[in-house]
Write a protein that holds these residues in place. Structure first.
Motif, PDB file in Angstrom:
ATOM      1  N   THR A  22      -5.235  14.357  15.504  1.00  0.00           N
ATOM      2  CA  THR A  22      -5.755  13.180  16.176  1.00  0.00           C
ATOM      3  C   THR A  22      -5.192  13.121  17.591  1.00  0.00           C
ATOM      4  O   THR A  22      -4.440  13.993  18.014  1.00  0.00           O
ATOM      5  CB  THR A  22      -5.409  11.900  15.394  1.00  0.00           C
ATOM      6  OG1 THR A  22      -6.108  10.786  15.952  1.00  0.00           O
ATOM      7  CG2 THR A  22      -3.910  11.622  15.429  1.00  0.00           C
ATOM      8  N   VAL A  23      -5.570  12.085  18.317  1.00  0.00           N
ATOM      9  CA  VAL A  23      -5.097  11.929  19.698  1.00  0.00           C
ATOM     10  C   VAL A  23      -4.237  10.683  19.812  1.00  0.00           C
ATOM     11  O   VAL A  23      -4.325   9.753  18.997  1.00  0.00           O
ATOM     12  CB  VAL A  23      -6.278  11.845  20.685  1.00  0.00           C
ATOM     13  CG1 VAL A  23      -7.042  13.163  20.697  1.00  0.00           C
ATOM     14  CG2 VAL A  23      -7.202  10.695  20.343  1.00  0.00           C
ATOM     15  N   THR A  24      -3.407  10.679  20.813  1.00  0.00           N
ATOM     16  CA  THR A  24      -2.499   9.557  21.057  1.00  0.00           C
ATOM     17  C   THR A  24      -3.258   8.248  21.115  1.00  0.00           C
ATOM     18  O   THR A  24      -4.291   8.148  21.782  1.00  0.00           O
ATOM     19  CB  THR A  24      -1.748   9.788  22.376  1.00  0.00           C
ATOM     20  OG1 THR A  24      -0.974  10.993  22.259  1.00  0.00           O
ATOM     21  CG2 THR A  24      -0.823   8.629  22.688  1.00  0.00           C
ATOM     22  N   GLY A  25      -2.746   7.253  20.367  1.00  0.00           N
ATOM     23  CA  GLY A  25      -3.297   5.916  20.433  1.00  0.00           C
ATOM     24  C   GLY A  25      -4.418   5.594  19.469  1.00  0.00           C
ATOM     25  O   GLY A  25      -4.810   4.429  19.340  1.00  0.00           O
ATOM     26  N   LYS A  26      -4.934   6.584  18.773  1.00  0.00           N
ATOM     27  CA  LYS A  26      -6.057   6.329  17.859  1.00  0.00           C
ATOM     28  C   LYS A  26      -5.527   5.996  16.467  1.00  0.00           C
ATOM     29  O   LYS A  26      -5.001   6.857  15.755  1.00  0.00           O
ATOM     30  CB  LYS A  26      -6.969   7.551  17.805  1.00  0.00           C
ATOM     31  CG  LYS A  26      -8.231   7.320  17.016  1.00  0.00           C
ATOM     32  CD  LYS A  26      -9.143   8.525  17.082  1.00  0.00           C
ATOM     33  CE  LYS A  26     -10.405   8.266  16.271  1.00  0.00           C
ATOM     34  NZ  LYS A  26     -11.281   9.455  16.245  1.00  0.00           N
ATOM     35  N   LYS A  27      -5.702   4.762  16.059  1.00  0.00           N
ATOM     36  CA  LYS A  27      -5.166   4.271  14.785  1.00  0.00           C
ATOM     37  C   LYS A  27      -5.608   5.141  13.616  1.00  0.00           C
ATOM     38  O   LYS A  27      -6.770   5.572  13.551  1.00  0.00           O
ATOM     39  CB  LYS A  27      -5.628   2.832  14.554  1.00  0.00           C
ATOM     40  CG  LYS A  27      -5.103   2.211  13.264  1.00  0.00           C
ATOM     41  CD  LYS A  27      -5.588   0.786  13.100  1.00  0.00           C
ATOM     42  CE  LYS A  27      -5.099   0.177  11.781  1.00  0.00           C
ATOM     43  NZ  LYS A  27      -5.546  -1.212  11.604  1.00  0.00           N
ATOM     44  N   LEU A  28      -4.680   5.383  12.697  1.00  0.00           N
ATOM     45  CA  LEU A  28      -5.034   6.166  11.516  1.00  0.00           C
ATOM     46  C   LEU A  28      -4.290   5.642  10.294  1.00  0.00           C
ATOM     47  O   LEU A  28      -3.240   4.983  10.406  1.00  0.00           O
ATOM     48  CB  LEU A  28      -4.731   7.646  11.733  1.00  0.00           C
ATOM     49  CG  LEU A  28      -3.282   8.062  11.892  1.00  0.00           C
ATOM     50  CD1 LEU A  28      -2.682   8.453  10.551  1.00  0.00           C
ATOM     51  CD2 LEU A  28      -3.161   9.233  12.853  1.00  0.00           C
ATOM     52  N   THR A  29      -4.862   5.936   9.143  1.00  0.00           N
ATOM     53  CA  THR A  29      -4.252   5.569   7.869  1.00  0.00           C
ATOM     54  C   THR A  29      -4.196   6.791   6.965  1.00  0.00           C
ATOM     55  O   THR A  29      -5.192   7.515   6.836  1.00  0.00           O
ATOM     56  CB  THR A  29      -5.059   4.463   7.166  1.00  0.00           C
ATOM     57  OG1 THR A  29      -5.086   3.298   7.989  1.00  0.00           O
ATOM     58  CG2 THR A  29      -4.439   4.100   5.815  1.00  0.00           C
ATOM     59  N   VAL A  30      -3.039   7.022   6.366  1.00  0.00           N
ATOM     60  CA  VAL A  30      -2.897   8.055   5.347  1.00  0.00           C
ATOM     61  C   VAL A  30      -2.770   7.338   4.009  1.00  0.00           C
ATOM     62  O   VAL A  30      -1.897   6.484   3.840  1.00  0.00           O
ATOM     63  CB  VAL A  30      -1.664   8.937   5.597  1.00  0.00           C
ATOM     64  CG1 VAL A  30      -1.601  10.062   4.565  1.00  0.00           C
ATOM     65  CG2 VAL A  30      -1.681   9.507   7.010  1.00  0.00           C
ATOM     66  N   THR A  31      -3.655   7.667   3.095  1.00  0.00           N
ATOM     67  CA  THR A  31      -3.624   6.972   1.805  1.00  0.00           C
ATOM     68  C   THR A  31      -2.717   7.694   0.817  1.00  0.00           C
ATOM     69  O   THR A  31      -2.509   8.913   0.894  1.00  0.00           O
ATOM     70  CB  THR A  31      -5.033   6.855   1.213  1.00  0.00           C
ATOM     71  OG1 THR A  31      -5.524   8.170   0.924  1.00  0.00           O
ATOM     72  CG2 THR A  31      -5.970   6.146   2.171  1.00  0.00           C
ATOM     73  N   CYS A  32      -2.164   6.918  -0.102  1.00  0.00           N
ATOM     74  CA  CYS A  32      -1.328   7.454  -1.169  1.00  0.00           C
ATOM     75  C   CYS A  32      -1.657   6.684  -2.438  1.00  0.00           C
ATOM     76  O   CYS A  32      -1.677   5.449  -2.423  1.00  0.00           O
ATOM     77  CB  CYS A  32       0.151   7.301  -0.831  1.00  0.00           C
ATOM     78  SG  CYS A  32       1.243   7.747  -2.206  1.00  0.00           S
ATOM     79  N   SER A  33      -1.872   7.403  -3.513  1.00  0.00           N
ATOM     80  CA  SER A  33      -2.198   6.765  -4.777  1.00  0.00           C
ATOM     81  C   SER A  33      -1.501   7.481  -5.919  1.00  0.00           C
ATOM     82  O   SER A  33      -1.402   8.706  -5.916  1.00  0.00           O
ATOM     83  CB  SER A  33      -3.723   6.804  -4.980  1.00  0.00           C
ATOM     84  OG  SER A  33      -4.078   6.128  -6.157  1.00  0.00           O
ATOM     85  N   GLN A  34      -0.999   6.701  -6.881  1.00  0.00           N
ATOM     86  CA  GLN A  34      -0.349   7.301  -8.061  1.00  0.00           C
ATOM     87  C   GLN A  34      -0.950   6.701  -9.330  1.00  0.00           C
ATOM     88  O   GLN A  34      -1.340   5.532  -9.351  1.00  0.00           O
ATOM     89  CB  GLN A  34       1.180   7.107  -8.011  1.00  0.00           C
ATOM     90  CG  GLN A  34       1.655   5.691  -7.748  1.00  0.00           C
ATOM     91  CD  GLN A  34       1.954   4.857  -8.962  1.00  0.00           C
ATOM     92  OE1 GLN A  34       1.881   5.322 -10.113  1.00  0.00           O
ATOM     93  NE2 GLN A  34       2.290   3.594  -8.743  1.00  0.00           N
ATOM     94  N   ASN A  35      -0.996   7.514 -10.383  1.00  0.00           N
ATOM     95  CA  ASN A  35      -1.617   7.078 -11.633  1.00  0.00           C
ATOM     96  C   ASN A  35      -0.613   6.966 -12.767  1.00  0.00           C
ATOM     97  O   ASN A  35      -0.978   7.080 -13.949  1.00  0.00           O
ATOM     98  CB  ASN A  35      -2.759   8.028 -12.016  1.00  0.00           C
ATOM     99  CG  ASN A  35      -2.279   9.454 -12.254  1.00  0.00           C
ATOM    100  OD1 ASN A  35      -1.092   9.746 -12.167  1.00  0.00           O
ATOM    101  ND2 ASN A  35      -3.205  10.351 -12.567  1.00  0.00           N
ATOM    102  N   MET A  36       0.668   6.763 -12.427  1.00  0.00           N
ATOM    103  CA  MET A  36       1.719   6.734 -13.439  1.00  0.00           C
ATOM    104  C   MET A  36       2.284   5.332 -13.654  1.00  0.00           C
ATOM    105  O   MET A  36       3.300   5.162 -14.327  1.00  0.00           O
ATOM    106  CB  MET A  36       2.838   7.697 -13.013  1.00  0.00           C
ATOM    107  CG  MET A  36       2.370   9.151 -12.990  1.00  0.00           C
ATOM    108  SD  MET A  36       3.509  10.271 -12.170  1.00  0.00           S
ATOM    109  CE  MET A  36       3.070   9.992 -10.455  1.00  0.00           C
ATOM    110  N   ASN A  37       1.657   4.334 -13.055  1.00  0.00           N
ATOM    111  CA  ASN A  37       2.107   2.943 -13.191  1.00  0.00           C
ATOM    112  C   ASN A  37       3.551   2.755 -12.682  1.00  0.00           C
ATOM    113  O   ASN A  37       4.310   1.941 -13.224  1.00  0.00           O
ATOM    114  CB  ASN A  37       2.001   2.461 -14.641  1.00  0.00           C
ATOM    115  CG  ASN A  37       1.957   0.940 -14.748  1.00  0.00           C
ATOM    116  OD1 ASN A  37       1.398   0.262 -13.878  1.00  0.00           O
ATOM    117  ND2 ASN A  37       2.560   0.393 -15.780  1.00  0.00           N
ATOM    118  N   HIS A  38       3.895   3.516 -11.652  1.00  0.00           N
ATOM    119  CA  HIS A  38       5.241   3.431 -11.084  1.00  0.00           C
ATOM    120  C   HIS A  38       5.405   2.195 -10.228  1.00  0.00           C
ATOM    121  O   HIS A  38       4.516   1.827  -9.463  1.00  0.00           O
ATOM    122  CB  HIS A  38       5.536   4.673 -10.244  1.00  0.00           C
ATOM    123  CG  HIS A  38       5.809   5.890 -11.062  1.00  0.00           C
ATOM    124  ND1 HIS A  38       5.762   7.169 -10.525  1.00  0.00           N
ATOM    125  CD2 HIS A  38       6.160   6.033 -12.360  1.00  0.00           C
ATOM    126  CE1 HIS A  38       6.069   8.029 -11.472  1.00  0.00           C
ATOM    127  NE2 HIS A  38       6.314   7.371 -12.587  1.00  0.00           N
TER     128      HIS A  38
END
Lengths: 110, 114
Positions: B13-29
Motif C-alpha cells: 500500500t501507500v503512505t496514508g491510505k487506511k487499511l485493515t488486517v482481519t483476524c479470526s479464530q474458531n476456538m472460542n478463545h
C-alpha cells in the motif's frame, strides 16, 4: 530497552547432540516464561512454558530451566534432530503482556 | 480445524491510505493479540484483548488501532500507514491468559508501505 534478550542470533549443532538456547530478562515481575518455535513462512508455535515459581519443566526432548537469581532461562533439546532446525523465541509474561526476545536460529546438521 | 486466519496474507500500500488486517479464530478463545516481527527485534506486541470490548496496549501500539466487538474477531487498523510500519504481522489467540496457555498464531500478513 529490551526486557527479554537472546544474545545468540544463531546456533549450529550436530544431530543427536544437545542444543542449549539461552535467554536473559530484566523485569523481576515476569511470572511466566515460554518458548516458541518458528519455521519460515509460518506463525510461531508454542513449545514449552515455566512458571516463575519453578526452576525446571520437562516435556519429552525439551527441558526449560529457570534461574531467577541470574534472571536467565534456557531451553535444552536432547537429542537434537534435523526437524528442530527453526528460529526459537523465548517470551516472558506479566499481566496480559507478552514480551519476546529477538530469536535464535537453530540449525541441526545430520 | 482449529485455526487463526488472517487476511490479507500480503499487502502493498501507500503512505496514508487506511487499511485493515482481519483476524479470526474458531476456538472460542478469550485472549487475542497482534504482533509485528522485524529483523533483529523479534516479535513485539502491538495490542491485546483479554475478552470482548476489552483491549490494552502492548509494547508498540503507536499508529495502530484495534477493536474487539465479537469474541472471534480482532481486526488491526492502520489509519494512516507509514513506511516504518512495513513488517510481518501475526495475530494470535489463546484461552484467557496467554502465559499459561499456548497461543495459536495465524500464518502472518506481510505488509509493505511505500
Amino acid at each position: 530497552d529490551q526486557q527479554v534478550k537472546q544474545n545468540s542470533p544463531s546456533l549450529s549443532v550436530q544431530e543427536g547432540r544437545i542444543s542449549i538456547l539461552n535467554c536473559d530478562y530484566t523485569n523481576s515481575m515476569f511470572d511466566y516464561f515460554l518458548w516458541y518455535k518458528k519455521y519460515p513462512a509460518e506463525g510461531p508455535t508454542f513449545l514449552i512454558s515455566i512458571s516463575s515459581i519453578k526452576d525446571k519443566n520437562e516435556d519429552g526432548r525439551f527441558t526449560v530451566f529457570l534461574n531467577k537469581s541470574a534472571k536467565h532461562l534456557s531451553l535444552h533439546i536432547v537429542p537434537s534432530q534435523p526437524g528442530d532446525s527453526a528460529v526459537y523465541f523465548c517470551a516472558a509474561s506479566v499481566g496480559g503482556k507478552l514480551i519476546f526476545g529477538q530469536g535464535t536460529e537453530l540449525s541441526v546438521k545430520p | 480445524e482449529a485455526q487463526v486466519t488472517q487476511n490479507p496474507r500480503y499487502l502493498i500500500t501507500v503512505t496514508g491510505k487506511k487499511l485493515t488486517v482481519t483476524c479470526s479464530q474458531n476456538m472460542n478463545h478469550e485472549y487475542m493479540s497482534w504482533y509485528r516481527q522485524d529483523p533483529g527485534l523479534g516479535l513485539r506486541q502491538i495490542y491485546y484483548s483479554m475478552n470482548v470490548e476489552v483491549t490494552d496496549k502492548g509494547d508498540v501500539p503507536e499508529g495502530y488501532k484495534v477493536s474487539r466487538k465479537e469474541k472471534r474477531n480482532f481486526p488491526l487498523i492502520l489509519e494512516s500507514p507509514s513506511p516504518n510500519q512495513t513488517s510481518l504481522y501475526f495475530c494470535a489467540s489463546s484461552h484467557w491468559r496467554a502465559a499459561v496457555n499456548e497461543q495459536f498464531f495465524g500464518p502472518g500478513t506481510r505488509l509493505t508501505v511505500l
